[in-house]
Design a protein around this motif. Sequence first.
Motif, short mmCIF file in Angstrom:
data_model
loop_
_atom_site.label_atom_id
_atom_site.label_comp_id
_atom_site.label_asym_id
_atom_site.label_seq_id
_atom_site.Cartn_x
_atom_site.Cartn_y
_atom_site.Cartn_z
N UNK A 7 0.87 -1.05 0.08
CA UNK A 7 0.14 -0.08 0.11
C UNK A 7 0.87 1.22 -0.06
N UNK A 8 2.06 1.27 0.74
CA UNK A 8 2.92 2.37 0.66
C UNK A 8 3.46 2.45 -0.64
N UNK A 9 3.82 1.46 -1.38
CA UNK A 9 4.73 1.50 -2.54
C UNK A 9 3.39 2.15 -3.31
N UNK A 10 2.20 1.71 -3.50
CA UNK A 10 1.17 2.03 -4.30
C UNK A 10 0.99 3.59 -4.27
N UNK A 11 0.94 4.04 -2.78
CA UNK A 11 0.79 5.41 -2.69
C UNK A 11 1.72 6.28 -3.29
N UNK A 12 3.28 5.74 -3.05
CA UNK A 12 4.28 6.48 -3.39
C UNK A 12 4.23 6.83 -5.15
#
Length: 80
Positions: A7-12
């Motif tokens: 989720x953090x990678x997708x947000x970035x």
Amino acid sequence: MRLGILGTIQLAATLIFAVPVGVYGLNAFLDGQQVLGGGLVVVAVLMVVLPQYLTTPSDIPAKVGESIVGNVVKMPDDEK
């Protein structure tokens, strides 16, 4: 809202595309093009916010799995 690693990678990845749109919209707004600038700022915000709250086709199997596990496994009551 807690995000996992994916989720953090997708947000970035989303922010990589949303930030330039928002900055261009802000510059256009300050240069006197209020409709274009405001519209682009709204699009940039929606690019970040909507994926967090909408259900996508890739989210459906995870939600089904969570509901099945939630129905099968019952949490024990706290005894005091």
